[in-house]
Write a protein that holds these residues in place. Sequence first.
Motif, PDB file in Angstrom:
ATOM      1  N   ILE A   1       0.840  -1.195   0.000  1.00 21.45           N
ATOM      2  CA  ILE A   1       0.000   0.000   0.000  1.00 21.45           C
ATOM      3  C   ILE A   1       0.879   1.251   0.000  1.00 21.45           C
ATOM      4  O   ILE A   1       1.705   1.442   0.892  1.00 21.45           O
ATOM      5  CB  ILE A   1      -0.952   0.028   1.212  1.00 21.45           C
ATOM      6  N   SER A   2       0.672   2.097  -1.024  1.00 22.80           N
ATOM      7  CA  SER A   2       1.322   3.404  -1.089  1.00 22.80           C
ATOM      8  C   SER A   2       0.237   4.478  -0.969  1.00 22.80           C
ATOM      9  O   SER A   2      -0.931   4.262  -1.322  1.00 22.80           O
ATOM     10  CB  SER A   2       2.076   3.598  -2.411  1.00 22.80           C
ATOM     11  N   LEU A   3       0.637   5.658  -0.489  1.00 20.50           N
ATOM     12  CA  LEU A   3      -0.347   6.712  -0.216  1.00 20.50           C
ATOM     13  C   LEU A   3       0.198   8.056  -0.666  1.00 20.50           C
ATOM     14  O   LEU A   3       1.408   8.316  -0.573  1.00 20.50           O
ATOM     15  CB  LEU A   3      -0.687   6.745   1.284  1.00 20.50           C
ATOM     16  N   GLY A   4      -0.738   8.889  -1.105  1.00 20.07           N
ATOM     17  CA  GLY A   4      -0.394  10.261  -1.454  1.00 20.07           C
ATOM     18  C   GLY A   4      -1.374  11.232  -0.806  1.00 20.07           C
ATOM     19  O   GLY A   4      -2.574  10.973  -0.768  1.00 20.07           O
ATOM     20  N   ALA A   5      -0.861  12.298  -0.240  1.00 19.06           N
ATOM     21  CA  ALA A   5      -1.695  13.366   0.335  1.00 19.06           C
ATOM     22  C   ALA A   5      -1.403  14.639  -0.444  1.00 19.06           C
ATOM     23  O   ALA A   5      -0.256  15.115  -0.439  1.00 19.06           O
ATOM     24  CB  ALA A   5      -1.400  13.544   1.810  1.00 19.06           C
ATOM     25  N   LEU A   6      -2.443  15.170  -1.108  1.00 14.62           N
ATOM     26  CA  LEU A   6      -2.233  16.310  -2.001  1.00 14.62           C
ATOM     27  C   LEU A   6      -3.118  17.480  -1.561  1.00 14.62           C
ATOM     28  O   LEU A   6      -4.348  17.343  -1.496  1.00 14.62           O
ATOM     29  CB  LEU A   6      -2.578  15.927  -3.446  1.00 14.62           C
ATOM     30  N   PRO A   7      -2.508  18.600  -1.225  1.00 15.52           N
ATOM     31  CA  PRO A   7      -3.308  19.752  -0.789  1.00 15.52           C
ATOM     32  C   PRO A   7      -4.187  20.259  -1.937  1.00 15.52           C
ATOM     33  O   PRO A   7      -3.784  20.242  -3.102  1.00 15.52           O
ATOM     34  CB  PRO A   7      -2.259  20.790  -0.389  1.00 15.52           C
ATOM     35  N   LEU A   8      -5.364  20.692  -1.576  1.00 20.40           N
ATOM     36  CA  LEU A   8      -6.313  21.241  -2.549  1.00 20.40           C
ATOM     37  C   LEU A   8      -6.376  22.755  -2.373  1.00 20.40           C
ATOM     38  O   LEU A   8      -6.653  23.249  -1.283  1.00 20.40           O
ATOM     39  CB  LEU A   8      -7.708  20.637  -2.356  1.00 20.40           C
ATOM     40  N   GLY A   9      -6.121  23.469  -3.450  1.00 20.48           N
ATOM     41  CA  GLY A   9      -6.079  24.921  -3.373  1.00 20.48           C
ATOM     42  C   GLY A   9      -4.712  25.387  -2.930  1.00 20.48           C
ATOM     43  O   GLY A   9      -3.855  24.609  -2.504  1.00 20.48           O
ATOM     44  N   HIS A  10      -4.495  26.697  -3.068  1.00 20.71           N
ATOM     45  CA  HIS A  10      -3.201  27.260  -2.688  1.00 20.71           C
ATOM     46  C   HIS A  10      -3.380  28.737  -2.417  1.00 20.71           C
ATOM     47  O   HIS A  10      -4.394  29.350  -2.801  1.00 20.71           O
ATOM     48  CB  HIS A  10      -2.171  27.047  -3.797  1.00 20.71           C
ATOM     49  N   GLY A  11      -2.412  29.321  -1.755  1.00 21.01           N
ATOM     50  CA  GLY A  11      -2.487  30.753  -1.449  1.00 21.01           C
ATOM     51  C   GLY A  11      -3.634  31.053  -0.498  1.00 21.01           C
ATOM     52  O   GLY A  11      -3.782  30.411   0.547  1.00 21.01           O
ATOM     53  N   ASP A  12      -4.457  32.016  -0.890  1.00 19.28           N
ATOM     54  CA  ASP A  12      -5.599  32.402  -0.052  1.00 19.28           C
ATOM     55  C   ASP A  12      -6.752  31.423  -0.156  1.00 19.28           C
ATOM     56  O   ASP A  12      -7.703  31.497   0.619  1.00 19.28           O
ATOM     57  CB  ASP A  12      -6.089  33.799  -0.448  1.00 19.28           C
ATOM     58  N   GLN A  13      -6.706  30.497  -1.120  1.00 18.58           N
ATOM     59  CA  GLN A  13      -7.804  29.573  -1.358  1.00 18.58           C
ATOM     60  C   GLN A  13      -7.380  28.174  -0.928  1.00 18.58           C
ATOM     61  O   GLN A  13      -7.131  27.292  -1.737  1.00 18.58           O
ATOM     62  CB  GLN A  13      -8.190  29.592  -2.848  1.00 18.58           C
TER      63      GLN A  13
ATOM     64  N   LEU B   1      -1.376  12.394 -10.800  1.00 18.55           N
ATOM     65  CA  LEU B   1      -2.254  12.481  -9.633  1.00 18.55           C
ATOM     66  C   LEU B   1      -2.280  13.910  -9.071  1.00 18.55           C
ATOM     67  O   LEU B   1      -3.311  14.371  -8.569  1.00 18.55           O
ATOM     68  CB  LEU B   1      -1.805  11.494  -8.561  1.00 18.55           C
ATOM     69  N   GLU B   2      -1.167  14.613  -9.149  1.00 18.66           N
ATOM     70  CA  GLU B   2      -1.168  16.011  -8.720  1.00 18.66           C
ATOM     71  C   GLU B   2      -2.066  16.854  -9.623  1.00 18.66           C
ATOM     72  O   GLU B   2      -2.792  17.750  -9.162  1.00 18.66           O
ATOM     73  CB  GLU B   2       0.256  16.562  -8.729  1.00 18.66           C
ATOM     74  N   LEU B   3      -2.024  16.553 -10.920  1.00 11.50           N
ATOM     75  CA  LEU B   3      -2.937  17.249 -11.830  1.00 11.50           C
ATOM     76  C   LEU B   3      -4.379  16.875 -11.541  1.00 11.50           C
ATOM     77  O   LEU B   3      -5.291  17.711 -11.628  1.00 11.50           O
ATOM     78  CB  LEU B   3      -2.582  16.910 -13.286  1.00 11.50           C
ATOM     79  N   TYR B   4      -4.573  15.602 -11.174  1.00 16.39           N
ATOM     80  CA  TYR B   4      -5.924  15.172 -10.820  1.00 16.39           C
ATOM     81  C   TYR B   4      -6.422  15.908  -9.585  1.00 16.39           C
ATOM     82  O   TYR B   4      -7.601  16.285  -9.499  1.00 16.39           O
ATOM     83  CB  TYR B   4      -5.941  13.662 -10.583  1.00 16.39           C
ATOM     84  N   ALA B   5      -5.517  16.146  -8.650  1.00 18.22           N
ATOM     85  CA  ALA B   5      -5.892  16.901  -7.454  1.00 18.22           C
ATOM     86  C   ALA B   5      -6.311  18.323  -7.830  1.00 18.22           C
ATOM     87  O   ALA B   5      -7.224  18.902  -7.222  1.00 18.22           O
ATOM     88  CB  ALA B   5      -4.727  16.923  -6.464  1.00 18.22           C
TER      89      ALA B   5
ATOM     90  N   ALA C   1      -9.769  20.188  -7.021  1.00 20.93           N
ATOM     91  CA  ALA C   1      -9.834  21.538  -6.445  1.00 20.93           C
ATOM     92  C   ALA C   1     -10.723  22.449  -7.287  1.00 20.93           C
ATOM     93  O   ALA C   1     -11.468  23.286  -6.753  1.00 20.93           O
ATOM     94  CB  ALA C   1      -8.434  22.128  -6.337  1.00 20.93           C
ATOM     95  N   ALA C   2     -10.657  22.276  -8.619  1.00 19.07           N
ATOM     96  CA  ALA C   2     -11.492  23.115  -9.479  1.00 19.07           C
ATOM     97  C   ALA C   2     -12.966  22.860  -9.209  1.00 19.07           C
ATOM     98  O   ALA C   2     -13.780  23.790  -9.150  1.00 19.07           O
ATOM     99  CB  ALA C   2     -11.164  22.849 -10.949  1.00 19.07           C
ATOM    100  N   GLY C   3     -13.330  21.589  -9.039  1.00 18.15           N
ATOM    101  CA  GLY C   3     -14.715  21.298  -8.704  1.00 18.15           C
ATOM    102  C   GLY C   3     -15.092  21.797  -7.334  1.00 18.15           C
ATOM    103  O   GLY C   3     -16.206  22.264  -7.100  1.00 18.15           O
TER     104      GLY C   3
END
Length: 811
Positions: free
Chosen positions: A96-108, A131-135, A139-141
Motif C-alpha cells: 500500500i502506497s499513499l499520497g496526500a495532495l493539498p487542494l487549493g493554494h495561497g488564499d484559497q 495524480l497532482e494534476l488530478y488533485a 480543487a477546481a470542482g
Amino acid sequence: MTGRRFAFCGAELAAVYVVAEQDRELHLAELIGDRRVLYGLPAILAVAGHSPAANAFRSGRPLWLTPKELATFSEGDPHHFPARSRDGGPHTPATISLGALPLGHGDQELGCLIVAGEVGDGFSADDRSLLELYADQVAAGLESVAARLVGRKSPQEHLGQSLVPHQGGAFILELSTGRMEAHAHVLELLGLPPEQFDGQVETLLACAVPDDMPALMAIVEPDRLAAAGQQLAFRIRRPNGELRWLGLRCRVEVAADGTPQRVLGVVADATYLRPSADEVTLVQRLSATLAGAATIREVSRLVVAALREPLGAARVAVGELEPERLIVTALEPPEPDAWPEVWRSQWRSEWPDVSLGDLSTLQSALRGGHLSLWPPGADLEPGLLGVGPGGLAVLPLPAEGRTVGVCLVGWDADHRFGPEERSLLTVTAGLAGQALVRAHALDAGHELATMLQRSLLPRNLPELPGGVAVARYLPATAGLEVGGDWYDVIPLRDGHVAFVIGDVQGHSAAAATIMGQMRTAVRAYAVEGHPPDVVVARANRLLVGMETDLFATCGYVDLDMEEGIARVVRAGHLQPIVRHPDGLTEEMAVEGGPPLGVLADAEFPMTEAGVAPGTLLVLLTDGLVESARLTLEEGMRRVCEVLAAADPMGAGGVADDLVVGVGRRDDDVALLLLRYDGTGGRPKRIHWTVWRLPKAVMHARRFATRTLRSWGVVGEELDAALLVVSELVTNAIAHTQGEVGMDLTLSADRLRIAVNDASPRSPVKPVSVSWESTGGRGLLIVEATTMAWGSVPLSGGKQVWAEIPLGRASG
C-alpha cells in the motif's frame, strides 16, 4: 460518501477532506474506491495533528509515502492513520502506497485529497505528476462550491454533486512523434471506442469545438507553456452530437534547451462549468436587446455594456473590419487617455480608426477567426498590450461565414480566464456578429431612405428681409422607412414670404413620392401669385387626381414681411403656435379645412392675423407633439412652455430646445420656426395699367416720371429707370395679348420695376445681335442697366422685373 469504483494511475481509493471549523479541522467530505485499501479513514482530522492529510495541508506540498514510509508514519499517529483492520490489528500491507495532495493554494486553501493503492514500490514519477494534476481537477470542482462548504459542521452537508470527478483519465503525449498514450476513461469521455483510437493526438483533437482549438494548441507554445495547477476548460462534440465541457490539467516537460518534449495531462468531466442561471439570463437578455438594435452604434454599445461590468474588464472596444483597418464603433472608457498611443494617434472624430498593420497580432488572430486569449505578461505589441496588460481577449465577430468585426476585452489587473468567461465570450461573439450584419443592412437602408427624403427637402432656407427662418427635421427611429413630412420657405413678390409645412400619411417610398410632388406643386402655385386659399385648394385637387389612397395635411402661412400681416390656411394640420413679443405663447386660432386628397371640391377658409416685430411663429408636424407615450394636448403644452421660456433672439437655439427632448421617435419630426423682426421702413408702391394705345410706351414713361420724381428719384437713376420702363413695356405690348400692368416699388436701397402680361412664355435674351438687326436689343439693354432682372410666372401670365440700385436714400 459513496462506494463507487475508483482507479486512476495506480490509485484505487480517493478521499476528499475539506477545511472546516475556522480552518482548525479537516472533515471527510467524500470517499470513493476500494475501502479495503485503507480501513476506517477518520471523519475528522485536526489541522494541527500528525497525519498525512494535515501535514500536506499545512505545508501546501504533496506528500508521497511508500509502503515502508507509510508504516513508519502510522507508528507515530495517535489517531492510527491508517486505522486498524477489521480484526483489530494494524493494517499496513507491504504493497500500500499513499499520497496526500493539498487542494487549493495561497488564499484559497480548500482541503486535502488522499489517494492510495497497492503499489509496492510507490507511485512512479509520471503517476505522481498525473495524480497532482488530478488533485487540481478536484480543487477546481471544489472551488465551484467552496462558498457553501466553508464553515459547515458536517461533510454530509456539501453539495449533492460528487467532488471527485467520476469520469476522468490521464494521457501522455510525445510531442516529437505525436503519439499519445490515453487512458480508457479519456476515450470514454470523447465517445471514441478504444479500437478506433489510432494513438495519434489529431484523432482526439478532432473532437474539440473549433473555437477552443487555438487554446488547446497554445499549451505547448514556448511563451505559453502550461503551468501546473492551471486548468483549461474546453468543449467537445461527441459522435451523437452531444456538447460536453471537459477540464484539462497538464504539465509540459521540456528538454535542457527549453524545447517541449512531453505533455502529461488529466482530462475529466466538467459539467459544473456549464453556464449558470445568471450567465444564461445574461445571454438571453443580450440576445433580446440585440434583436431590437437598429444601428451599428447601438449593437456595439450593447455588446460593450454586456461584457465590461460582468467581466470586470478595464477596456472594451467593438469595431467593424474594413480592408486593413479597424473602424471602432463603440468603446469604454471613451477617453483617449485610457487607450494606447497608437489608438490615440488614430483618433479621427468620436472614435479611433486603427490600422491593422500596427496591430499584427490582432490581424493574425482575426485571420484564424477563433477566440484568442492572452494571459498577463504576454508578448504583445504596445497597441494591444496597452489594452489589456493584465489579460486580453480578442473576439472575432462571425456572420455568414466571414468575420465582420472584432471585440477587444482587456484587464489591467492580472486576469486568469475561467471557462465560464470563455463560454460567455464565444456566445456573445456569435450574437454580436449576426446583429452587426443585420444592423449594417438596416443602416444602409435607413441611410438611403434618409438621403431620399432629405433630397426632397430644401437644402438651405433663404435669407429673409425682416426675419429669420430655421428648420429642423428628424427621421423616425422606431421604423426605418422614409416618411412624408416636408417644409418649405418660398419668397414671393412684394415682400411676401410663404411658410409651408405638411405631412403625407404613412412611411413608405409612396409617401416620399407624394411628399415631393406636393411640395413642388405648392411652391409652383405660390410663385404664380395665387392667394393662400387658392394654393391649397389647387394642391388638394392635384392630390385627389393622383392614383393614390394617401392623403396629406398642410399648413400654409403667407406673411407680408413689411406690413406684418399673416394670411393662414390649414388643411387638416395642427394649429400654428405663436409667441408674442411680451412672452405670451398660444395656439393661433385658425379655422381649418379637411386634409388634402379627401374631397375634390373642399373649401379652405383663410384666417388673417397681425404679427408684431419680435414674434416667434412655429409650424410643426405631429411627430414632435404626439406619440405612444405623449398625448397631443401634453405635447402642444410642452412646446408652448419651451417657447415661453426661450430667448427669441436665438432662433436656432429655440428650435434645438424644441426637438432635443423627443428621444426615440415613432414618427418623423418637422419644425419650421420664424422670428419676425419687421422691416425698417415701408416701401412705396404703385400700380398702373398700361392701355394698348399707339403711344402706350410714352404714357408709361410719363407716369413713371411723375411718380419717381415725387419719390425723389432724379438724375441718372431716373434716366436708367425710364429706359427700363420703355424696354419692358415695349416687349409686353409687342409680344403679348391682353392686359399689361406696371408696378413700381421703391425701398431704401433699390427701385423695382415690374411689368405683368397675360402670356406665360418667358422672354428669351438673344445670344448675339448684328448691326443690321432692327430688334432684340431690349433685354440686353435691361441687363446692362440694372443690378438684376428676371421673370416669374403669375396666374394666367408672367411678370418681368428689374431692380436698379439707388446710391442714396430717397425721400
